[in-house]
Design a protein around this motif. Structure first.
Motif: not given
Length: 731
Positions: A57-61, A168-174, A180-182, A233-234
């Motif tokens: 989630f939000n991997v930094p750059t 398996a997962y699915e998360f959404t950044d509102e 983010y899905r697998n 959330s997810g």
């Protein structure tokens, strides 16, 4: 049959105890639960979300860490002075290259070394002269650290996605709309877990410690990138098609088998409990049996036994838990086809059974010891604590010994504790401080202790020699310590023992002489009696001879009677088995009467009796008959043993409230004995024993005087013999 029954009862108790421990330790994890509800499965899913929050989630750059690319004055100062001041650093560089230049022979090599040296010196100078130059260096270090941190984050991200590929997962950044899905979370699943507001339980913070990436450790600053995950959330699922091919499928099989085995143990515990309460009801007598191990246990104080029982019970619980874990491990091995830990299962089961059995017998032993002892005052003396308290009190009976022992124990404890601290910290400063305390306090205390122990060993050796009859020389008394006082008392005891041994030897000698003298004095008249009795049996003797023999028999019989009566009387006096009746008696009148009765005997013995009484009357509370015997014995003793033609002086006078009677005469026989020995029983100045005395006169007089609380003293000066008797007077 009785032994078989108790073994069966113990086994059933073991099953009940194992079931109870299992319920309280693992019941909430297995009993009544499905695999999806298990703690391990929940832990895996939560760990997945935690890893995703850090690595997905939000991997930094690199741009996200731009805020870290700042340099403070403190950082620049630290960078510049890390190796010392400017002069110190330049001097160090020159010293480093000096050796290389001296050994180099080629001019080009020397030039190259000098250029390298000068470049470093120039770099150091610019560090101190140009702030921008230093800032650029520090920022370069930080950029490198950020790049290495991002590489690590990406590597961990790949590992996470690989490790949890069966989820398996699915998360959404509102906030950003990013997904983010697998896999497909809509596919039929065997497990599902929903996470609302991931940031509530997890965070996406990334902290860079620049010193971890700077091999010189110059940059000690750190930077934290705070990633807010509250808008994410997810759902996490385990698709059915993925489940069987992952380790979760194996874990589920192991979980279910373990759960049913646990149900079996609990059921066996219930059945065992019912059997124990009905058919195999344990009896107190069956378990209250004596055996060597129990007898050894019951020798311990009651509180030690209770503590030991609690400790063994804890070990029994731990071993039962290990037995449960061995069961679970063996089930897991069975699922994957391994049977390598069956022996561990057997060993832990035997140990658990043995410990639970020990606890049962220990409890029975303690209850039996406490049976009928409800009074704490009766139980208290049986405890180790009471013995410890008594020992502490005894230690402080001598306050000096108690305080010295307490100080010694305290110093030894601190010495050991300090050594443990030094070993744990491995700090040079702590070690030096400990060595200071060691030299100043511990070493002197150790020296004093060793010196006291050496002194104690010498005292013990001296005591052992005394016990074995070796009365060595006095033990040297050192200082004023309790040991020194004990040594002084021991020296006094040695002198007492020596005196006692001398007195004992003297007593043995006197006993031998007493037996010899008694035998001689009794045998002499008895022999005469036997001889003249035999002569009287001869019918041919004349009447004149018969009369003569009868006279001799009468004299010898009276002599023997006198000896026996005197011996009997002195024995009664020595044992204290005699009564005296005191009256107020005039001692002067009593002396005059006694002297008058023996006046003719003294004249017949060619002796001049001189009686001198300083004043009359002289009263004292005495037994008149017994005191007459004292005076009579002393006067008769003087008549028998005085040299013919000499004077015998008898004086009575008052001295400091005491009536003092003195009898002085010149001895007929040479006095070889000590004056004190003449008062012993059957002891005579006439060592050849030709006189008529019994040898008990002075001994009887001594006993009578002692009964009256008086004092009798004998003095010998050459041939002059003097007896002095004193007794308290009464006005």
């Amino acid at each position: 049959m009785k032994n078989n029954k108790i073994y069966l009862q113990l086994f059933l108790m073991f099953v009940v105890a194992t079931a109870v421990i299992l319920i309280f330790t693992s019941g909430s994890s297995y009993l009544g639960k499905t695999f999806n509800e298990s703690q391990d499965f929940k832990r895996d899913s939560e760990r997945l979300v935690s890893e995703l929050s850090q690595n997905l989630f939000n991997v930094p750059t690199e741009q996200d860490f731009e805020g870290a690319l700042t340099v403070s004055e403190e950082e620049m100062h630290s960078y510049r002075t890390h190796y010392g001041s400017l002069a110190e650093q330049i001097q160090n560089i020159k010293e480093q290259y000096k050796g290389d230049i001296e050994v180099a022979e080629d001019a080009d090599v020397i030039e190259a070394i000098e250029q390298e040296r000068d470049a470093k010196i120039e770099d150091i100078k610019k560090n101190f002269e140009d702030d921008d130059y230093v800032k650029a260096k520090i920022i370069a270090i930080k950029k490198k650290a950020i790049q290495e941190e991002l590489k690590q984050i990406n590597s961990e991200r790949k590992n996470t996605l690989s490790q949890y590929s069966h989820f398996a997962y699915e998360f959404t950044d509102e906030k950003t709309g990013e997904v983010y899905r697998n896999g497909d979370i809509e596919e039929q699943w065997v497990f599902k877990n929903t996470f609302n507001n991931v940031g509530k339980d997890f965070n996406g913070n990334y902290t860079i410690h620049f010193s971890d990436h700077d091999n010189l450790g110059i940059i000690r600053d750190s930077y934290t990138l705070d990633r807010d995950l509250k808008s994410i959330s997810g759902v996490v699922t385990v698709p059915k098609s993925w489940f069987d091919n992952s380790y979760l499928g194996t874990d589920k099989k192991a979980f279910n088998v373990t759960k049913y085995v646990y149900y079996g143990i609990v059921l066996a515990g219930i059945i065992s409990f019912v059997l124990l309460m009905t058919y195999l009801e344990p009896t107190w007598e069956l378990f209250n049996r004596k055996f060597p191990l129990r007898e050894q246990f019951e020798r311990l104080p009651i509180d030690i036994r209770i503590v030991a029982t609690v400790i063994v019970a804890n070990f029994a619980i731990i071993s039962s838990e290990m037995f449960r874990r061995s069961i679970r491990t063996q089930i897991n091995n069975y699922i994957v086809g391994h049977y390598s830990q069956i022996f561990d299962l057997f060993v832990t089961g035997i140990i658990s059974f043995a410990l639970i059995t020990a606890v049962i017998f220990m409890i029975v032993s303690i209850l039996e010891s406490l049976k009928g002892q409800r009074d704490l005052e009766k139980i208290w003396p049986q405890t180790f604590i009471s013995q410890l308290v008594d020992a502490a009190k005894s230690m402080f009976d001598n306050r000096s010994v108690g305080m010295q022992s307490l100080i010694l124990l305290f110093v030894v404890f601190l010495g050991g504790f300090g050594l443990a601290v030094v070993m744990a910290t491995a700090d040079a400063g702590v070690f030096l401080f400990y060595m200071f305390l060691f030299v100043v306090f511990f070493m002197p205390t150790l020296y004093i202790f060793m010196r006291r122990m050496g002194y104690l060993n010498r005292i013990m050796k001296h005591t052992e020699d005394m016990a074995n009859g070796r009365l060595t020389k006095d033990l040297k008394v050192k200082g004023k310590s309790p040991l020194a006082k004990h040594a002084q008392n021991l020296n006094g005891l040695r002198e007492g023992v020596r005196t006692s041994m001398n007195e004992q030897a003297k007593s043995e000698q006197m006993k031998t002489e007493l037996i010899t003298n008694v035998s001689h004095d009794l045998r002499t008249p008895l022999t005469s009696i036997i001889t003249y009795t035999d002569l009287l049996k001869n019918p041919s003797i004349t009447e004149e001879e018969r009369t003569k023999y009868i006279g001799i028999l009468d004299a010898k019989s009276n002599r023997l009677k006198t000896l026996i009566e005197d011996l009997f009387e002195v024995s009664k006096m020595a044992s204290g088995n005699i009564e005296i009746s005191k009256q107020r008696i005039d001692l002067a009148q009593l002396l005059q009467q006694a002297a008058g009765e023996h006046g003719e005997d003294f004249a017949a013995a060619n002796l001049d009796l001189r009686v001198n009484i300083s004043e009359q009357p002289i009263y004292a509370y005495v037994d008149g008959q017994k005191w007459w015997r004292v005076i009579d014995n002393l006067i008769v003793n003087a008549r028998k043993y005085s040299l013919e033609g000499t004077r015998v002086y008898v004086n009575l006078k008052l001295v400091d409230g005491n009536a003092e009677l003195t009898v002085k005469n010149v001895a007929k026989y040479e006095l070889y004995e000590e004056a004190s020995q003449l008062i012993e029983r059957f002891k005579r100045a006439d060592t050849s024993r030709h006189t008529e005395g019994s040898g008990l006169g002075l001994a009887i007089a001594q006993s009578i005087v002692d009964l009256h609380g008086g004092h009798l003293e004998i003095a010998v000066d050459g041939d002059l013999f003097k007896v002095t008797v004193s007794v308290r007077t009464e006005k």
